[in-house]
Design a protein around this motif. Structure first.
Motif: not given
Ligand SMILES: *Cc1c(COP(=O)(O)O)cnc(C)c1O
Length: 452
Positions: A359-367, A431-432
């Protein structure tokens, strides 16, 4: 339920004595690497200028177990076993019925899993009389791990650090220097390839690899070390998963339902996941295994599975792997270690065979997940590791919804204490997310060589 222990360790006698090689257990063999010029399968002689014979043998072996040399095990004892920890406070915060265990590699001298392979790589070079190693580094973790191992075995270490990271992460450079390494900004003026770029070019891992390989190929006593992707690197990382399988049993669990790791070049993911995949192939456990990558560098989920170069200059063998194209320059997300254009051939192969998911995730959700994890478990995750945690969060919340109690094992590949600038950007709204457009992907894929 478990016996209540939160942090599970291992006795000296339970430590792995061998690395585990998934190739022995695959239903179909992975396609061979090809010579960049002739497109014929590469032989040991083709790799000899870059790697010592033991590592070349490990690159091609189909043996299930490879013995870990005693001097390497002796260094592993400094920081291994790494802990397997039940994330009770995070579970409570999530309100989940899942039991979450993280395997924490941030306890190593370099703060990430990369020491697990830098130590054997430097050891094999040292016993073959190599006096200097060159390498690339993105976020800086690999350069740090290699410099530390070089310091232990008396080998010089020269690191080409991706320009964008060199400019924005001076502390990473300092840490490499503390361990005795020498750092160059890539693209540099020290190599023919580097001279072809404008001063101030942000660089990429692919460019830095070409520079490090170019120098190693010119000098007998200099060889090259790669921190991920290759079979021998994944082999060394198998200590992570072998320990975790044992630790999970010691925690009183009969097995994992989910194994989740972040994947840049694929080494920490494979290190954790392949021993669990073996458990599944042997019918002892039935985990679903998931690799998590950034949406802005979506190698496994949007790349093509085909032969491509490991570097931008086209000096490495052609490897069959998921790739975005060897001259792809990912957007400058904070998970520097996940900004590689391709994926380890072995990880690509098992994804292609349908044995694991991606799966691929966006960094904002990760942070967002990473700060929640820090505020409950007390560890600041590396931005790379936060991708795995975000997928755990999704899985744990879905379990709560469904009233299930899965056991989730997640790879926490490193700490983020040297990435506080990234956290600062996140916490202060700078953070974008930078998704990759279909046009950009198509244009970088157009440069991939047509083989066969
Ligand atoms: C380098 C790095 C990664 C990505 O590399 P893999 O080879 O995919 O493991 C992930 N996490 C951390 C902390 C790293 O340093």
């Amino acid at each position: 339920m478990t016996n209540g222990r939160i942090r599970i360790t291992l006795d000296e006698s339970e430590m792995p004595t061998h690395w585990y090689n998934i190739v022995a257990d695959l239903p179909t063999p992975p396609p061979p690497p090809l010579h960049p010029g002739t497109h014929q399968p590469v032989g040991p002689d083709d790799l000899a200028p870059l790697f010592p014979p033991e590592l070349i043998a490990q690159e091609v072996t189909a043996e299930r177990y490879v013995e870990i040399p005693e001097p390497v095990r002796d260094v592993y004892r400094q920081y291994r076993p790494s802990p397997l920890v039940r994330a009770r406070r995070w579970e409570q915060r999530l309100g989940t019925s899942a039991r979450i265990y993280y395997k924490y590699e941030g306890v190593s001298p370099a703060g990430s899993h990369k020491t697990n392979t830098s130590v054997p790589q430097v050891y094999y070079n040292a016993i073959n009389g190599v006096t200097r190693l060159t390498t690339e580094t993105g976020a800086g973790q690999w350069g740090t791990a290699l410099a530390y191992a070089c310091a232990l075995f008396g080998v010089e270490c020269e690191v080409w650090q991706v320009g964008a990271s060199y400019d924005t992460k001076p502390q990473r450079r300092t840490l490499i220097e503390v361990f005795g390494g020498k750092v160059h900004r890539s693209p540099s003026t020290l190599t023919g390839f580097g001279k072809g770029f404008d001063a101030g070019h942000p660089g990429s891992l692919g460019i830095a690899i070409t520079e490090a390989v170019e120098l190693a190929a010119q000098d007998e006593a200099t060889k090259y070390a790669l921190g991920s992707v290759l079979n021998h690197v994944l082999l060394h990382q198998s200590v992570i998963g072998q320990e975790a399988v044992l630790q999970l049993a010691k925690a009183g669990e009969s097995g994992a339902d989910h194994v989740i790791g972040c994947a840049g070049g694929g080494s920490n993911f494979a290190g954790l996941a392949f021993p669990f995949l073996r458990e599944r192939l042997e019918g002892r456990q039935a985990p679903r295994i998931t690799a998590v990558e950034p949406a802005s560098c979506p190698t496994l989920t949007r790349g093509e599975y085909r032969y491509d170069f490991g570097d931008t200059g086209g000096m490495t063998p052609l490897m069959k792997m998921h790739t975005l194209g060897h001259d792809f320059v990912p957007s400058p997300i904070h998970a520097g270690g996940l900004r590689y254009h391709a994926m380890a051939p072995l990880v690509s192969h098992v994804v292609e065979e349908g044995m694991i998911d991606a799966v691929a995730l966006h960094q904002s959700e990760c942070f967002e997940t990473a700060t929640e994890f820090a505020r409950t478990e007390g560890i600041v995750p590396a931005p790379e590791s936060s991708h795995a945690l975000a997928q755990v969060r999704r899985t744990a919340l879905a379990a709560a919804e469904a009233g299930e109690e899965p056991v989730i094992v997640v790879g926490l590949s490193g700490h983020g204490l040297l990435e506080l600038g990234a956290y600062d950007s996140f916490l202060h709204g700078r953070l974008g997310d930078d998704p990759l457009s279909d046009e950009d992907l198509a244009s970088s894929l157009a440069a991939v060589p047509r083989i066969g």
